[in-house]
Design a protein around this motif. Structure first.
Motif, PDB file in Angstrom:
ATOM      1  N   LEU A  27      60.725  -1.416   3.430  1.00 49.92           N
ATOM      2  CA  LEU A  27      60.161  -1.466   4.766  1.00 49.92           C
ATOM      3  C   LEU A  27      61.138  -2.154   5.724  1.00 49.92           C
ATOM      4  O   LEU A  27      61.797  -3.133   5.345  1.00 49.92           O
ATOM      5  N   PRO A  28      61.257  -1.664   6.957  1.00 50.01           N
ATOM      6  CA  PRO A  28      62.060  -2.414   7.936  1.00 50.01           C
ATOM      7  C   PRO A  28      61.459  -3.806   8.115  1.00 50.01           C
ATOM      8  O   PRO A  28      60.237  -3.977   8.083  1.00 50.01           O
ATOM      9  N   TRP A  29      62.335  -4.785   8.333  1.00 49.12           N
ATOM     10  CA  TRP A  29      61.905  -6.185   8.224  1.00 49.12           C
ATOM     11  C   TRP A  29      62.393  -6.995   9.405  1.00 49.12           C
ATOM     12  O   TRP A  29      63.579  -7.027   9.718  1.00 49.12           O
ATOM     13  N   VAL A  30      61.470  -7.664  10.070  1.00 49.92           N
ATOM     14  CA  VAL A  30      61.785  -8.605  11.145  1.00 49.92           C
ATOM     15  C   VAL A  30      61.558 -10.021  10.619  1.00 49.92           C
ATOM     16  O   VAL A  30      60.445 -10.360  10.211  1.00 49.92           O
TER      17      VAL A  30
ATOM     18  N   LEU B 158      57.789  -9.327  22.004  1.00 51.81           N
ATOM     19  CA  LEU B 158      57.723  -9.171  20.555  1.00 51.81           C
ATOM     20  C   LEU B 158      57.364  -7.733  20.184  1.00 51.81           C
ATOM     21  O   LEU B 158      57.911  -7.180  19.214  1.00 51.81           O
ATOM     22  N   ASN B 159      56.481  -7.120  20.938  1.00 52.49           N
ATOM     23  CA  ASN B 159      56.132  -5.723  20.715  1.00 52.49           C
ATOM     24  C   ASN B 159      57.379  -4.843  20.794  1.00 52.49           C
ATOM     25  O   ASN B 159      57.557  -3.920  19.983  1.00 52.49           O
ATOM     26  N   GLY B 160      58.241  -5.125  21.752  1.00 54.04           N
ATOM     27  CA  GLY B 160      59.475  -4.360  21.871  1.00 54.04           C
ATOM     28  C   GLY B 160      60.380  -4.532  20.666  1.00 54.04           C
ATOM     29  O   GLY B 160      60.996  -3.563  20.191  1.00 54.04           O
ATOM     30  N   VAL B 161      60.467  -5.760  20.157  1.00 58.12           N
ATOM     31  CA  VAL B 161      61.287  -6.009  18.964  1.00 58.12           C
ATOM     32  C   VAL B 161      60.752  -5.211  17.778  1.00 58.12           C
ATOM     33  O   VAL B 161      61.514  -4.545  17.058  1.00 58.12           O
ATOM     34  N   LEU B 162      59.449  -5.267  17.560  1.00 56.73           N
ATOM     35  CA  LEU B 162      58.852  -4.562  16.420  1.00 56.73           C
ATOM     36  C   LEU B 162      59.021  -3.054  16.562  1.00 56.73           C
ATOM     37  O   LEU B 162      59.346  -2.360  15.586  1.00 56.73           O
ATOM     38  N   THR B 163      58.792  -2.554  17.759  1.00 50.77           N
ATOM     39  CA  THR B 163      58.890  -1.106  17.975  1.00 50.77           C
ATOM     40  C   THR B 163      60.299  -0.608  17.697  1.00 50.77           C
ATOM     41  O   THR B 163      60.488   0.418  17.045  1.00 50.77           O
ATOM     42  N   ARG B 164      61.290  -1.358  18.169  1.00 47.49           N
ATOM     43  CA  ARG B 164      62.679  -0.947  17.921  1.00 47.49           C
ATOM     44  C   ARG B 164      63.042  -1.074  16.447  1.00 47.49           C
ATOM     45  O   ARG B 164      63.685  -0.177  15.872  1.00 47.49           O
ATOM     46  N   ALA B 165      62.633  -2.184  15.821  1.00 46.44           N
ATOM     47  CA  ALA B 165      62.997  -2.408  14.421  1.00 46.44           C
ATOM     48  C   ALA B 165      62.319  -1.402  13.504  1.00 46.44           C
ATOM     49  O   ALA B 165      62.919  -0.934  12.526  1.00 46.44           O
ATOM     50  N   PHE B 166      61.063  -1.087  13.799  1.00 42.34           N
ATOM     51  CA  PHE B 166      60.308  -0.171  12.944  1.00 42.34           C
ATOM     52  C   PHE B 166      60.496   1.276  13.376  1.00 42.34           C
ATOM     53  O   PHE B 166      60.024   2.191  12.690  1.00 42.34           O
ATOM     54  N   ASP B 167      61.154   1.471  14.547  1.00 41.58           N
ATOM     55  CA  ASP B 167      61.403   2.806  15.058  1.00 41.58           C
ATOM     56  C   ASP B 167      60.110   3.614  15.133  1.00 41.58           C
ATOM     57  O   ASP B 167      60.026   4.752  14.646  1.00 41.58           O
ATOM     58  N   CYS B 168      59.071   3.004  15.712  1.00 35.06           N
ATOM     59  CA  CYS B 168      57.768   3.649  15.757  1.00 35.06           C
ATOM     60  C   CYS B 168      56.985   3.127  16.935  1.00 35.06           C
ATOM     61  O   CYS B 168      57.387   2.181  17.623  1.00 35.06           O
ATOM     62  N   ARG B 169      55.852   3.726  17.168  1.00 31.97           N
ATOM     63  CA  ARG B 169      54.854   3.215  18.089  1.00 31.97           C
ATOM     64  C   ARG B 169      53.614   2.892  17.289  1.00 31.97           C
ATOM     65  O   ARG B 169      53.246   3.650  16.376  1.00 31.97           O
ATOM     66  N   PRO B 170      52.935   1.777  17.576  1.00 37.76           N
ATOM     67  CA  PRO B 170      51.728   1.479  16.828  1.00 37.76           C
ATOM     68  C   PRO B 170      50.676   2.549  17.046  1.00 37.76           C
ATOM     69  O   PRO B 170      50.576   3.117  18.147  1.00 37.76           O
ATOM     70  N   THR B 171      49.944   2.846  16.001  1.00 38.51           N
ATOM     71  CA  THR B 171      48.915   3.889  16.092  1.00 38.51           C
ATOM     72  C   THR B 171      47.548   3.277  15.903  1.00 38.51           C
ATOM     73  O   THR B 171      47.421   2.211  15.343  1.00 38.51           O
TER      74      THR B 171
END
Length: 403
Positions: free
Chosen positions: A125-128, A390-403
């Motif tokens: 899993l991508p990891w922050v 923080l949302n931006g960091v997660l979105t970029r790291a996970f390369d996704c949008r929350p669903t």
């Protein structure tokens, strides 16, 4: 369960749920009435957060007895290391049942990052990795050469393998990353602590009230590193020049605070300096809200101080004048200067005396208030703004949008 870091993490995850994130949190399953849950009161998770509670051998009597007999076994890198295997197994089991977009670990404790390292390697899993404070480079970390080398390897593994890194100040990021390859710096993100806005805002002015001026500190101390001793000596000098009883009332609240009561007594400060041990977050906020001015106390440093205590951020919605006893160069001093608040170096008793004297003078004159631009600067730390970062960091790291 308690403490500023736990509060910040719960606050951030709760705010992320409003942006569409659903979080599953692997956390301690503490023993009611035990060392991590002394009050035994039930606590609920924030909305949008599910808890996977995992017991830790740290709470076993036999383990704690072994540490007392052999202290070298305790911190590897901290006392939570005995929880790493169990927590990693629980996280991997959760990942086998649910399709997660990514993994986040929050330190301290630093063992959380070692849990993340295992889970990342097992699940890919991508990891922050959210550092908050410096790890190996912290002035609070007292290690032998052998332990420092081992801890350095742990930190390097985390920095190397994490998809993204989060720090709460640029100073911390610079301090931690200066020893690593320049290209690793591309992983770095700075997201400050955030506060929850108060429903009812105060005026920012501390009018004269019956009784003395109330000066409050909430937080913890680290003996020999971050202490109130310079403040106490400054107060003693002020008291020798003109008795402060009836003019000033100082309250210090938090873990390990009462250890300094004897020193205050020896300096003749008992009539107006008071110490209280750990209280709930709600009670600490209430005590701070009733103050005329608030204190931040940092440790002296050889270079710029990397620390931005979460308690300083928690003070912001109270709209009170803040005195920072903090190095002149550093994250806390930079914020306080932008807010229009005073600072004094923690190793300069005379400067502290001058700063406190100025607060008392302004209080007597009825001019003790925050500056007009205080709210604009403080607003940068509103949890609704910091969690967007923080949302931006997660979105970029996970390369996704929350669903």
């Amino acid at each position: 369960m308690h403490g500023p870091r736990a509060t910040q993490v719960a606050r951030a995850l709760g705010a992320l749920s409003s942006l569409g994130w659903q979080s599953t949190v692997v956390c301690l399953d503490p023993r009611r009435g035990g060392p991590h849950w002394r009050d035994g009161l039930d606590m609920s998770a924030p909305d949008g957060v599910d808890l996977v509670r995992v017991p830790s051998p740290e709470e076993w009597t036999i383990v704690r007895a072994a540490w007392r007999m052999m202290p070298a076994l305790r911190d590897r890198p901290d006392s939570k290391w005995v929880w790493i295997g169990r927590a990693a197994d629980a996280a991997e089991a959760a990942a086998s049942r649910t399709k997660f977009d990514g993994l986040v670990t929050f330190a301290q404790p630093w063992s959380d990052h070692l849990v993340g390292l295992r889970v990342h390697r097992a699940t890919r899993l991508p990891w922050v990795a959210h550092f908050s404070d410096p790890w190996v480079d912290s002035p609070y970390l007292k290690l032998s050469d052998a332990r420092r080398s081992a801890t350095q390897h742990m930190e390097a593994d985390v920095v190397r393998e994490a998809t993204a890194l989060v720090f709460v100040t640029h100073e911390t990021a610079d301090l931690v990353m200066k020893k690593y390859p320049a290209e690793w710096r591309n992983k770095v993100n700075v997201v400050p602590h955030g506060f929850v806005p108060r429903v009812t805002q105060t005026s920012g002015i501390a009018p004269r009230r019956a009784g003395p001026m109330r000066l409050v500190y909430t937080g913890r101390f680290y003996d020999g590193v971050r202490t109130p001793v310079p403040l106490l000596r400054a107060l003693a000098q002020m008291n020798a020049a003109a008795p402060l009883d009836g003019t000033l009332d100082v309250t210090l609240v938090g873990p390990h605070v009462t250890a300094f009561r004897r020193e205050a007594s020896a300096l003749g400060l008992d009539p107006f300096v008071h110490f209280r041990d750990r209280v709930s977050n709600e009670e600490a906020a209430s005590i701070a809200a009733d103050a005329d001015a608030l204190l931040v106390i940092d440790a002296p440093t050889h270079g710029p101080s990397p620390f931005l205590p979460s308690k300083l951020v928690d003070y912001l919605p109270l709209r009170k004048p803040i005195l920072g006893i903090t190095p002149a160069a550093g994250a806390s001093a930079a914020l306080l200067k932008r807010l229009g608040c005073g600072t004094a170096p923690p190793d300069d008793v005379d400067a502290i005396q001058s700063a406190v004297t100025d607060l008392v003078r302004r209080w007597r004159q009825g001019t003790l208030s925050v500056e007009p631009h205080f709210d604009r600067v403080a607003g940068e730390f509103d949890i609704r703004r910091t969690v967007t970062q923080l949302n931006g960091v997660l979105t970029r790291a996970f390369d996704c949008r929350p669903t």
